[in-house]
Design an enzyme around this catalytic site. Structure first.
Site, PDB file in Angstrom:
ATOM      1  N   SER A 171       0.858  -1.183   0.000  1.00  0.00           N
ATOM      2  CA  SER A 171       0.000   0.000   0.000  1.00  0.00           C
ATOM      3  C   SER A 171       0.892   1.229   0.000  1.00  0.00           C
ATOM      4  CB  SER A 171      -0.872   0.020   1.261  1.00  0.00           C
ATOM      5  OG  SER A 171      -1.478   1.288   1.425  1.00  0.00           O
ATOM      6  N   TYR A 184      -1.655  -0.202  10.362  1.00  0.00           N
ATOM      7  CA  TYR A 184      -1.703  -0.525   8.924  1.00  0.00           C
ATOM      8  C   TYR A 184      -0.381  -0.122   8.260  1.00  0.00           C
ATOM      9  CZ  TYR A 184      -3.791  -0.834   4.210  1.00  0.00           C
ATOM     10  OH  TYR A 184      -4.088  -1.162   2.900  1.00  0.00           O
TER      11      TYR A 184
HETATM   12  P1  NDP Z   1     -11.370  -5.809   0.189  1.00  0.00           P
HETATM   13  O1  NDP Z   1     -11.728  -5.529   1.607  1.00  0.00           O
HETATM   14  O2  NDP Z   1     -12.334  -5.423  -0.865  1.00  0.00           O
HETATM   15  O3  NDP Z   1     -10.984  -7.353   0.036  1.00  0.00           O
HETATM   16  C1  NDP Z   1     -10.088  -7.940   0.948  1.00  0.00           C
HETATM   17  C2  NDP Z   1     -10.025  -9.426   0.701  1.00  0.00           C
HETATM   18  O4  NDP Z   1      -9.100 -10.006   1.633  1.00  0.00           O
HETATM   19  C3  NDP Z   1     -11.354 -10.112   0.899  1.00  0.00           C
HETATM   20  O5  NDP Z   1     -11.508 -11.147  -0.052  1.00  0.00           O
HETATM   21  C4  NDP Z   1     -11.210 -10.716   2.311  1.00  0.00           C
HETATM   22  O6  NDP Z   1     -12.014 -11.851   2.501  1.00  0.00           O
HETATM   23  C5  NDP Z   1      -9.740 -11.094   2.267  1.00  0.00           C
HETATM   24  N1  NDP Z   1      -9.166 -11.356   3.581  1.00  0.00           N
HETATM   25  C6  NDP Z   1      -8.945 -10.486   4.598  1.00  0.00           C
HETATM   26  N2  NDP Z   1      -8.377 -11.117   5.631  1.00  0.00           N
HETATM   27  C7  NDP Z   1      -8.221 -12.413   5.263  1.00  0.00           C
HETATM   28  C8  NDP Z   1      -7.697 -13.563   5.875  1.00  0.00           C
HETATM   29  N3  NDP Z   1      -7.195 -13.519   7.122  1.00  0.00           N
HETATM   30  N4  NDP Z   1      -7.684 -14.736   5.191  1.00  0.00           N
HETATM   31  C9  NDP Z   1      -8.182 -14.808   3.943  1.00  0.00           C
HETATM   32  N5  NDP Z   1      -8.703 -13.746   3.297  1.00  0.00           N
HETATM   33  C10 NDP Z   1      -8.724 -12.569   3.956  1.00  0.00           C
HETATM   34  O7  NDP Z   1      -9.957  -5.102  -0.057  1.00  0.00           O
HETATM   35  P2  NDP Z   1      -9.211  -4.558  -1.369  1.00  0.00           P
HETATM   36  O8  NDP Z   1      -9.516  -5.415  -2.539  1.00  0.00           O
HETATM   37  O9  NDP Z   1      -9.417  -3.123  -1.424  1.00  0.00           O
HETATM   38  O10 NDP Z   1      -7.683  -4.795  -0.890  1.00  0.00           O
HETATM   39  C11 NDP Z   1      -6.898  -5.889  -1.300  1.00  0.00           C
HETATM   40  C12 NDP Z   1      -5.475  -5.631  -0.829  1.00  0.00           C
HETATM   41  O11 NDP Z   1      -5.022  -4.385  -1.359  1.00  0.00           O
HETATM   42  C13 NDP Z   1      -5.331  -5.519   0.691  1.00  0.00           C
HETATM   43  O12 NDP Z   1      -4.123  -6.113   1.106  1.00  0.00           O
HETATM   44  C14 NDP Z   1      -5.277  -4.014   0.925  1.00  0.00           C
HETATM   45  O13 NDP Z   1      -4.572  -3.686   2.116  1.00  0.00           O
HETATM   46  C15 NDP Z   1      -4.534  -3.573  -0.315  1.00  0.00           C
HETATM   47  N6  NDP Z   1      -4.748  -2.170  -0.664  1.00  0.00           N
HETATM   48  C16 NDP Z   1      -5.990  -1.687  -0.977  1.00  0.00           C
HETATM   49  C17 NDP Z   1      -6.159  -0.362  -1.302  1.00  0.00           C
HETATM   50  C18 NDP Z   1      -7.486   0.231  -1.663  1.00  0.00           C
HETATM   51  O14 NDP Z   1      -7.557   1.461  -1.794  1.00  0.00           O
HETATM   52  N7  NDP Z   1      -8.533  -0.554  -1.869  1.00  0.00           N
HETATM   53  C19 NDP Z   1      -5.023   0.564  -1.305  1.00  0.00           C
HETATM   54  C20 NDP Z   1      -3.772  -0.035  -0.951  1.00  0.00           C
HETATM   55  C21 NDP Z   1      -3.656  -1.352  -0.647  1.00  0.00           C
HETATM   56  P3  NDP Z   1     -13.101 -11.885   3.725  1.00  0.00           P
HETATM   57  O15 NDP Z   1     -14.084 -10.797   3.480  1.00  0.00           O
HETATM   58  O16 NDP Z   1     -13.672 -13.238   3.606  1.00  0.00           O
HETATM   59  O17 NDP Z   1     -12.320 -11.681   4.988  1.00  0.00           O
END
Ligand code: NDP
Length: 272
Positions: A171, A184
């Protein structure tokens, strides 16, 4: 033919040709078609777009979910309808026993993991005064320990086979304050340290390890940022799309000479 001469006499190489460039005896294999990938947190947002992009490049994809089995099935169905190969695999990737069982399932149903995308993550928005020890532990477990566990589980096989690609979704908050909180920041900065640490140690075994670092991307996680109008404050004047992050992941996966890097996909977020 690996390229074509265009009207302006420039030579344009095709994507597939670049993967087979003559290498003067060096062992260069950037082909991704037919490989097996695991995308953690692949049910929605950035993970979903990455899973779909990898499948579109001919890669069989294991779509990991923690709680939303139906969404994982939907992603798998979409990939299959488009002619690709995918399975859904449930696991909380911050728990080692669940990671081991997940890798075993992928091995049995698709084969050994060649490409690992550590995408799963959580963003608990907390002020400095309110962030708790539990918030810190949960965040480090979901965003950083998970990548360590998944990497350790697939790395021996990648090294033995002499080919692997690991991409950690970091990020902009690894380098700037951002909107979520110090827990974070720490988890994502740690993820970039993990990236470079592994990259330095496994490159000679044919395994590259990189980070792709998104800025604000229009997903469920970033809904509060969207509501606050963060996109308008960026140099490009908008938030990014999950597909734009997926395109950067695909670029990194297809290039064995890129390792230990952090590729920013952030609309200029890191220099304002
Ligand atoms: P979302 O919240 O839309 O999706 C996150 C995903 O991660 C979900 O599928 C969730 O599944 C899964 N997840 C979380 N914890 C676990 C776990 N312990 N085991 C398995 N699955 C898990 O997030 P984004 O798509 O926005 O983000 C994806 C990545 O990108 C993250 O690492 C985030 O930090 C990073 N990011 C996002 C940004 C943004 O602006 N969107 C900016 C910078 C980085 P479930 O719901 O089942 O827990």
């Amino acid at each position: 033919m690996i390229g074509c001469v265009t009207a302006d006499h420039g030579i344009h190489l095709t994507w597939s040709a670049l993967q087979r460039l003559p290498s003067d005896g060096m062992d260069v294999d950037n082909a991704v078609n037919g490989r097996v990938a695991l995308v953690t947190g692949g049910t929605r947002g950035i993970g979903r777009a990455i899973a779909e992009a990898l499948a579109g490049a001919g890669i069989a994809v294991a779509v990991n979910y923690r709680s939303r089995k139906d969404e994982a099935a939907e992603v798998v169905g979409g990939i299959e309808r488009a002619g690709g190969r995918a399975i859904a695999v449930g696991a909380d990737v911050s728990v080692s026993a669940e990671v081991d069982a997940m890798i075993e399932q992928v091995r049995g149903e698709l084969g050994e993991v060649d490409i690992l995308i550590n995408n799963a993550g959580i963003a608990l928005t907390r002020d400095v005064a309110e962030v708790s020890e539990d918030d810190f532990d949960r965040t480090l477990a979901a965003n950083l320990k998970s990548a360590f566990l998944c990497t350790q589980a697939v790395l021996p096989g990648m090294r033995a086979r002499g080919w692997g690609r690991i991409v950690n979704i970091s990020s902009a908050a690894a380098r700037i304050g951002g909107a979520v909180g110090v827990h974070y920041n720490a988890s994502k900065a740690g993820l970039e340290g993990l990236t470079r640490g592994y990259a330095a140690r496994v490159g000679r075994d044919g395994v590259t390890v990189n980070a792709v670092s998104p800025g604000p991307i229009d997903t469920e996680m970033a809904a509060p940022l969207k509501a606050a109008g963060v996109g308008e404050q960026l140099p490009v004047g908008r938030m990014g799309t999950p597909e734009e992050v997926a395109a950067a992941v695909l670029m990194v996966v297809g290039n064995g000479f890129v390792t230990g890097q952090t590729v920013g996909v952030n609309g200029g977020r890191d220099f304002i």
